[in-house]
Each structure stands twice: as structure tokens, then as C-alpha cells.
Write a protein that holds these residues in place. Structure first.
Motif, short mmCIF file in Angstrom:
data_model
loop_
_atom_site.label_atom_id
_atom_site.label_comp_id
_atom_site.label_asym_id
_atom_site.label_seq_id
_atom_site.Cartn_x
_atom_site.Cartn_y
_atom_site.Cartn_z
N GLY A 113 0.83 -1.21 0.00
CA GLY A 113 0.00 0.00 0.00
C GLY A 113 0.86 1.25 0.00
O GLY A 113 2.04 1.23 0.37
N VAL A 114 0.24 2.35 -0.41
CA VAL A 114 0.98 3.58 -0.65
C VAL A 114 1.59 4.16 0.64
O VAL A 114 2.59 4.85 0.60
CB VAL A 114 0.09 4.60 -1.38
N ASN A 115 1.01 3.82 1.79
CA ASN A 115 1.58 4.39 3.01
C ASN A 115 2.56 3.45 3.70
O ASN A 115 2.89 3.63 4.88
CB ASN A 115 0.47 4.82 3.98
N GLU A 116 3.02 2.44 2.98
CA GLU A 116 4.00 1.54 3.59
C GLU A 116 5.14 1.19 2.63
O GLU A 116 5.82 0.18 2.80
CB GLU A 116 3.30 0.27 4.08
N TYR A 117 5.33 2.03 1.60
CA TYR A 117 6.37 1.72 0.61
C TYR A 117 7.73 1.46 1.24
O TYR A 117 8.35 0.42 1.01
CB TYR A 117 6.52 2.88 -0.38
N ASN A 118 8.21 2.42 1.99
CA ASN A 118 9.60 2.33 2.40
C ASN A 118 9.86 1.16 3.35
O ASN A 118 10.82 0.41 3.19
CB ASN A 118 10.08 3.64 3.01
N CYS A 119 8.98 1.02 4.32
CA CYS A 119 9.20 -0.08 5.27
C CYS A 119 9.00 -1.44 4.60
O CYS A 119 9.70 -2.40 4.91
CB CYS A 119 8.31 0.09 6.50
N ALA A 120 8.08 -1.49 3.63
CA ALA A 120 7.90 -2.74 2.89
C ALA A 120 9.17 -3.09 2.11
O ALA A 120 9.58 -4.25 2.05
CB ALA A 120 6.72 -2.62 1.93
N GLN A 149 20.23 -4.17 5.71
CA GLN A 149 19.55 -3.22 6.58
C GLN A 149 19.93 -1.79 6.26
O GLN A 149 21.05 -1.55 5.81
CB GLN A 149 20.02 -3.48 8.00
N PRO A 150 19.06 -0.84 6.54
CA PRO A 150 19.46 0.56 6.36
C PRO A 150 20.54 0.93 7.38
O PRO A 150 20.58 0.33 8.46
CB PRO A 150 18.18 1.36 6.61
N PRO A 151 21.38 1.89 7.05
CA PRO A 151 22.45 2.26 7.98
C PRO A 151 21.94 3.07 9.17
O PRO A 151 22.63 3.17 10.18
CB PRO A 151 23.38 3.11 7.12
N ILE A 152 20.77 3.66 9.04
CA ILE A 152 20.19 4.46 10.12
C ILE A 152 18.68 4.23 10.13
O ILE A 152 18.13 3.69 9.17
CB ILE A 152 20.42 5.98 9.89
N TRP A 153 18.01 4.65 11.18
CA TRP A 153 16.55 4.54 11.22
C TRP A 153 15.92 5.25 10.03
O TRP A 153 16.31 6.35 9.69
CB TRP A 153 16.02 5.16 12.52
N ARG A 154 14.93 4.63 9.43
CA ARG A 154 14.24 5.23 8.29
C ARG A 154 12.75 5.26 8.55
O ARG A 154 12.25 4.54 9.44
CB ARG A 154 14.51 4.42 7.00
N SER A 155 12.04 6.05 7.74
CA SER A 155 10.59 6.14 7.93
C SER A 155 9.91 6.22 6.59
O SER A 155 10.55 6.17 5.54
CB SER A 155 10.26 7.38 8.75
N GLU A 156 8.60 6.39 6.63
CA GLU A 156 7.83 6.50 5.38
C GLU A 156 8.04 7.85 4.69
O GLU A 156 7.55 8.06 3.60
CB GLU A 156 6.35 6.23 5.62
N LYS A 157 8.74 8.75 5.36
CA LYS A 157 9.08 10.00 4.68
C LYS A 157 10.20 9.76 3.67
O LYS A 157 10.42 10.55 2.77
CB LYS A 157 9.55 11.05 5.68
N ASP A 158 10.93 8.68 3.87
CA ASP A 158 12.06 8.37 2.98
C ASP A 158 11.60 7.43 1.87
O ASP A 158 10.56 6.79 1.96
CB ASP A 158 13.18 7.71 3.78
N PHE A 159 12.43 7.36 0.84
CA PHE A 159 12.15 6.45 -0.26
C PHE A 159 13.52 5.93 -0.69
O PHE A 159 14.26 6.61 -1.39
CB PHE A 159 11.45 7.22 -1.39
N ASP A 160 13.85 4.72 -0.23
CA ASP A 160 15.26 4.33 -0.17
C ASP A 160 15.77 3.41 -1.27
O ASP A 160 16.88 2.89 -1.17
CB ASP A 160 15.53 3.65 1.19
N MET A 161 15.00 3.20 -2.31
CA MET A 161 15.46 2.28 -3.35
C MET A 161 16.81 2.73 -3.91
O MET A 161 17.10 3.92 -3.95
CB MET A 161 14.46 2.24 -4.52
#
Ligand SMILES: *[C@@H]1O[C@H](CO)[C@@H](O)[C@H](O)[C@H]1NC(C)=O
Ligand SMILES: *[C@@H]1O[C@H](CO)[C@@H](O)[C@H](O)[C@H]1NC(C)=O
Ligand SMILES: *[C@@H]1O[C@H](CO)[C@@H](O)[C@H](O)[C@H]1NC(C)=O
Ligand SMILES: *[C@@H]1O[C@H](CO)[C@@H](O)[C@H](O)[C@H]1NC(C)=O
Length: 628
Positions: A472-479, A491-503
Motif C-alpha cells: 500500500g501507498v503508506n507503507e512503501y519504504n518499510c515494505a 539493513q538501512p544504515p540508520i533509522w528510516r521512515s515512510e518520509k524516505d524512499f530508499d530504493m
């Protein structure tokens, strides 16, 4: 006519296939062929345009055919118009009514499209979005210093990529990792570009009548739930991946003692990227299995022996001739094999193959090194493929599924890099490496291939799961991070959230169907399956015999291997890719078998080494992404 049919039915009970439309069938076939003939004529004029471009590019600006050659964009627009109209015209053909199976296949392949099925404005929009995403990779967007006015911003590829490859400081890696992501997703740009693009992919799918949009993304694989088949390969090679992962993670802890990695078995994403880029870099952060058994240096001898790129091309062409495939004529070398200008080709400098039947052409990179030598073997495979498939009708003169051709190319790349082949080329004295050298080489090959394959899968799965609405659109990054955890232990090098888009940048490159992650995945996995089959056929690989390991096979001079290649190439897309792969492999599914057998000695070594070092393979990482 119908009544006659009914009468027949009454008279002859049973056994008679009374098809009320049987005579329409003939009409249908005729009218379909007429449509296709017209389309073929138009395709010929597009080939003619391509030929003019090729000639113009290679004749120092003067167009030898007179007049200005068309631009690439014009050719692309013409192609789009043609396939778009043709698909519309063919969509009314009742495919089941066509008795000629090849004709049926042609119609099926031409009647459904991917992005090119979009209406003109939407198609333009999809290309703009692709350009925008390409610009995330090669645009100068990242300020790597506090003050961006002092220095020009940097591009991800090749600048940051090269910095990351060379650095010995973890701070640089994580800083670059973070900076690029914040630069491209400033004001949510990366994420919203992706969302817009997915919307168009979904629209393209509805035009094909596909309820599940990924059916259109996987159009030419023509398989229910193709993703499941790719995933099963990932699990098949997972035991090997886990051992390599454990060894590399251990190396990362040694290389970056101050980085303070968590004790959970996962690898930090920037480190994984660095290792991948270092597969062939001499000062890599992961130690070779046998540091004293250095790989023989081929560079100097290669320059001595092969002298010019033309000579490399000829040697690569000879390899295919030795298999009994097409001989490249003098005419080809004189007219249709041209050198790129030094400023062309970009950082990768990939040779290009042109297709304008009845001719095929090559523009080659003028660089002279080991990597180019191997790559040109892949390019020659593509050229051979084009020579065979140009005999087929328009629409069937392609590979049966995306990645099939590069899988065949991959086998030649693998073959050309072996000691056996380098000795044939008089670059190495011995036709085999010592055991230590072999393992050193296999580790590098392993980093290059085994680390990359799960990444292709993750990138592809993420896209497809978003497209089909499973993410779903509100879970892209964590998914995304859950996929990285599940399939790659990253794993990401630091804590991330849905504000980020880490591909990563390969994700964006894979948005283009021509360079999709699906295609990359197939060309690696199927490539190793083919390689194994050709090596078995040539007798150079004898399972269980350490004198004939898979990883030193070049199947040179093997007409047995050549026959398999020719038979597959000649079929083009006239049959399902499973039917065609079966010719060489006897298998009808993707499998990790080629990879596992190729890397078998590395697997054994890694297991022992990890045991000695008391490293437990596997990971159990905490989630470092939260919604907020
Ligand atoms: C179909 O047409 C052929 C001639 O083209 C004719 O011989 C045949 O009887 C027709 N069949 C039916 C079912 O109408
Ligand atoms: C599609 O059909 C139209 C109308 O018959 C025709 O004008 C056009 O040339 C056809 N285009 C192709 C590519 O088949
Ligand atoms: C491969 O074998 C053939 C013999 O059929 C030989 O002529 C050719 O030079 C060999 N290729 C290489 C690269 O040595
Ligand atoms: C190539 O294969 C043929 C038989 O298929 C053999 O006679 C010939 O010696 C081989 N050549 C080389 C260079 O291995």
C-alpha cells in the motif's frame, strides 16, 4: 452455411468437428496476413531509418545516402506509431480461429503491448518519467559538501559510485548513501515520480485486459504468477548466499571496526553496495580466500596479444565460428563494424548492436581491457542472434522473452573469462588456475553474481507488488526494507521512515522495460543454466571430476554446444521460451542449478571457512523502519 453444418451434424453423428466458422477461418487468416504485410512494409522503412543513422554516425557527419539521417527520437516515434496501430488492428482478430500456429503466435505477440500500448500523451508522459528517473542516476544532483556553491554537485553514477568503490571510510559510504537519497527525494520527488509511473503501468495493463497489472509487466513470460518462479530460484540458492553473506559481513566488521554494526547478522546497505562495486576492484574490503595466490595479471599480455579492439572483435567472432555458427564476412568488417568515437559510450562504453535486416551492424567500444574482452563476447552472441532471427517474420524475429538473448551472451562472457580460454588466446601460459587462484576468482565472481541476483529480485518484486496493490501507498519504504531483510539480509544504515524512499539506483534503471530487473535476473539465472548445458554438451564439464570443473569450461570448438545455440537462436520467438530453453537444458523452468554447480567449490570453502571463524550464517535483524 449454418444450416448445412447442422445437417451434417444430424447425418453424421459423432466424430465430426463441425465448425460453423471454418470458412471464416480462411478469411481471417488472409485478412490478418494482409495487416501484417502492411506492417512489415512499414517496419522495413523504420529499419531503413536505423541504417541511415548507423551510417551517418560512422561516416563523420556526412550522410552517405544523401540528406540528413533521421533522429533517434523520430525512429522511436515511428516505431511507437506502428506497434500501437498494429496492436489496435490485430486486437479484433479472433486468435483462436487462426489455424496456423505461427500466425497465431505472431498475432498474440503483436496484439498486446507494454508502455507502447498507452495513448500518445500518456506514452510521452511515461517517457518523461523514465527520463526523470534516469536523471536520479546520472544527473548532478548531490551536494557532498556542506557548501554546494563551492563545488559542482555530483551524480550518483559514475562519480559517487566510484567514490564509494574506493573509499576506506564507512562515514563516506553512509554519508553518500544518505545524501543521494535526500537529494532525489527532496520534496518527495523520487516517490511521487515512481507513483506516477506506476499509474501508467497500470493503465497499460487495463488496455490489455489484465486485471492484475503485473501480467503486463511480465507479458512475454506468459506465465501465471511468474514472480513465484523467480522467488523459488532465490530460495534454491539461499544456502550459498547465506554462507557468502556471513563471510562478507565478517569482512565488513574487520574493515570498519569503528562502524559499530549491530550484532544481528545483517549487512548495512552502503557496505553491500560497496562490495558489489568491488567485485573486480583490486583493493576490495573483503579478503581473498588465498591472498598469496594472486590471480595472474592479464592486462599487459592482453595488450600485447590483442593489440587493437578490432583484433579482439575478430577473436570473439572466431569463438562463435569455432562452434559452427555464422562466419562474419570481410564485408561485415568493412561496412558494418565501426568503432565508437572516444567521447561516446559514456562511462560504461558498451558496444552496440544494430538490427536492420538484411544487415546487422556493430559499433564497438575502442577500449582494450579484460572486461571489454569478455563483454565483446556477449555482444558477438547478440550479433549472431540477429543474423539468425532476421530470417523470421516480423513479430517473431525477437528473443522469446526479455533476457533470453543476454542469457546466451552471458554464457560466452563466462567462457571467455576462463583460464582455458585465455590460454587459447595466448594470454595465459597455463590453461587452468591453481586451486587457490580458482577460489579467489570464484569469490569475485560470487560477489559479482550472488550479491546482485537477490537485489534484482527485490527491486522487481517491490515494483510488481506495488503495481498489483499488495504493497500500500503508506507503507512503501518499510515494505522495501522488509524485502531487503527477508531476501538479502540487508539493513538501512540508520533509522528510516515512510518520509524516505530508499530504493537504490539500480531500481530506477530497472523501471525501463529494456533494462528491467526482471531481465537482469533472467539473464543471470538462465545464463548459468545455459552455460552448464553447453559445457556438459562439449564434454568440458564432467560433474564430479575435478579435472573438468564447470568454472573452467569455455566450450570452444564444440559443435555440440554450437548446435544447441543455433537451434535456439533460429527459433526466435516462434515458440514459448520454455519450449526453446528445453532444447538446451532439458528443463522448462528457471532453476538455480547452474549457479549452484558453478560455485560448488566456493560453497564448500565458505562453509569451512565460516566454521573456522566461528561465524553463524544467517541474520535476525530488528526492523529499522517505522511509519511515523
Ligand atoms: C469452405 O470453403 C471450401 C472452399 O474454399 C468449401 O469446399 C467447403 O465446403 C466450405 N466449408 C464449409 C463448412 O462451408
Ligand atoms: C490499421 O488499420 C487502418 C485502417 O484499416 C489502416 O489505415 C492502418 O494502416 C493500419 N495500420 C497498421 C499498422 O496495421
Ligand atoms: C577455438 O577453437 C578453434 C578450432 O576449432 C580455433 O581455431 C580457435 O582459434 C579457438 N579459439 C580461440 C579463442 O582460441
Ligand atoms: C576441434 O574439434 C574437432 C572435432 O570436432 C577436432 O578434430 C579438432 O582437433 C578440434 N580443434 C581444436 C583446436 O581443439
Amino acid at each position: 452455411m449454418l444450416w448445412r453444418c447442422l445437417l451434417l451434424l444430424l447425418l453424421i453423428v459423432g466424430g465430426v468437428n463441425c465448425n460453423a466458422n471454418s470458412n471464416h477461418t480462411i478469411d481471417y487468416e488472409e485478412s490478418t496476413l494482409r495487416i501484417l504485410d502492411v506492417a512489415t512494409q512499414r517496419m522495413r522503412s523504420i529499419w531503413e531509418m536505423r541504417k541511415r543513422i548507423f551510417l551517418q554516425l560512422t561516416s563523420k557527419g556526412k550522410s552517405p545516402l544523401g540528406g540528413q539521417a533521421p533522429s533517434k527520437q523520430e525512429v522511436e516515434m515511428e516505431t511507437y506509431r506502428l506497434v500501437y496501430e498494429l496492436a489496435a488492428n490485430l486486437s479484433v482478430v479472433p486468435v483462436e480461429q487462426l489455424r496456423d500456429l505461427k500466425l497465431r503466435r505472431r498475432v498474440q505477440r503483436l496484439a498486446k503491448l507494454q508502455l507502447q500500448g498507452l495513448r500518445p500523451e500518456q506514452y510521452e508522459q511515461s517517457k518523461d518519467l523514465l527520463r526523470a528517473m534516469q536523471n536520479f542516476i546520472s544527473g548532478s544532483l548531490v551536494c557532498t559538501h556542506e557548501d554546494c556553491s563551492a563545488r559542482r554537485p555530483t551524480a550518483m553514477y559514475p562519480q559517487l559510485y566510484n567514490q564509494n568503490m574506493r573509499t576506506k571510510r564507512y562515514e563516506d559510504l553512509s554519508f553518500n548513501w544518505y545524501s543521494w537519497r535526500s537529494a532525489i527525494n527532496d520534496k518527495d520527488t523520487a516517490r511521487s515520480t515512481f507513483i506516477d509511473y506506476v499509474r501508467l503501468l497500470r493503465i497499460a495493463a487495463t488496455y490489455n485486459g489484465h486485471v492484475t497489472p503485473s501480467r503486463t509487466w511480465y507479458l512475454y513470460y506468459d506465465t501465471e504468477n511468474f514472480q513465484a518462479e523467480m522467488e523459488s530460484v532465490i530460495w534454491e540458492i539461499m544456502p550459498l548466499y547465506r554462507e557468502l553473506h556471513a563471510y562478507l559481513r565478517h569482512s565488513a566488521i574487520q574493515a570498519y571496526p569503528k562502524a559499530d554494526f549491530k550484532d544481528d547478522g545483517a549487512i548495512s546497505a552502503p557496505v553491500l553496495d560497496q562490495m558489489l562495486s568491488q567485485a573486480w576492484y583490486p583493493h576490495q574490503i573483503f579478503p581473498s580466500p588465498f591472498p598469496k595466490d594472486q590471480l595472474p595479471s592479464v592486462h599487459h599480455r592482453l595488450e600485447e596479444v590483442l593489440v587493437t579492439p578490432v583484433k579482439i572483435n575478430k577473436k570473439a567472432a572466431e569463438f562463435f565460428e569455432s562452434l559452427g555458427l555464422n562466419k562474419m564476412t570481410e564485408g561485415f568488417y568493412e561496412r558494418y563494424s565501426r568503432r565508437m568515437n572516444d567521447d561516446e559510450g559514456g562511462p560504461d562504453c558498451k558496444s552496440q548492436v544494430y538490427y536492420f535486416p538484411p544487415e546487422v551492424a556493430l559499433r564497438y567500444c575502442p577500449k582494450l581491457d579484460y572486461k571489454k574482452m569478455m563483454q565483446i563476447h556477449g555482444t558477438m552472441a547478440e550479433l549472431q542472434y540477429n543474423i539468425y532471427k532476421k530470417e523470421l517474420a516480423f513479430g517473431l524475429d525477437t528473443e522469446p522473452c526479455p533476457g533470453f538473448g543476454s542469457a546466451l551472451g552471458e554464457t560466452a562472457v563466462l567462457a571467455s573469462g576462463t583460464a582455458r580460454h585465455l590460454q587459447r588466446l595466448h594470454i595465459l601460459i597455463s590453461d587452468s588456475l591453481t586451486e587457490g587462484q580458482s577460489l579467489n576468482r570464484l569469490l569475485r565472481m560470487g560477489v559479482h553474481t550472488l550479491l546482485a541476483v537477490p537485489q534484482y529480485f527485490i527491486n522487481d518484486k517491490f515494483l510488481v507488488d506495488v503495481m498489483d496493490g499488495r504493497i500500500g501507498v503508506n507503507e512503501y519504504n518499510c515494505a522495501y526494507w522488509r524485502l531487503q531483510d527477508k531476501y538479502a539480509g540487508v539493513q538501512p544504515p540508520i533509522w528510516r521512515s515512510e518520509k524516505d524512499f530508499d530504493m537504490d539506483y539500480k531500481f530506477y534503471r530497472g523501471m525501463n522495460p529494456d533494462t528491467s530487473n526482471t531481465r537482469k535476473f533472467i539473464s543471470e539465472i538462465l545464463g548459468f543454466q545455459f552455460y552448464r548445458s553447453f559445457c556438459l554438451a562439449s564434454g568440458q564439464y564432467k560433474p564430479g571430476d575435478s579435472m573438468y570443473p564447470l568454472h573452467n569450461c569455455d566450450f570452444n570448438n564444440s559443435t555440440e554446444a554450437g548446435n544447441l545455440i543455433r537451434e535456439m537462436m533460429q527459433l526466435g520467438a516462434t515458440r514459448h521460451w520454455r519450449d526453446i530453453m528445453q532444447i538446451a537444458t532439458g528443463e522448462r523452468r528457471l532453476s538455480g542449478r547452474g549457479v549452484l554447480e558453478y560455485f560448488a567449490p566456493l560453497f564448500t570453502w565458505l562453509k569451512e571457512r565460516n566454521m573456522q571463524l566461528d561465524i553463524e550464517p544467517g541474520w535476525d535483524a530488528d526492523e529499522l523502519c517505522r511509519k511515523e
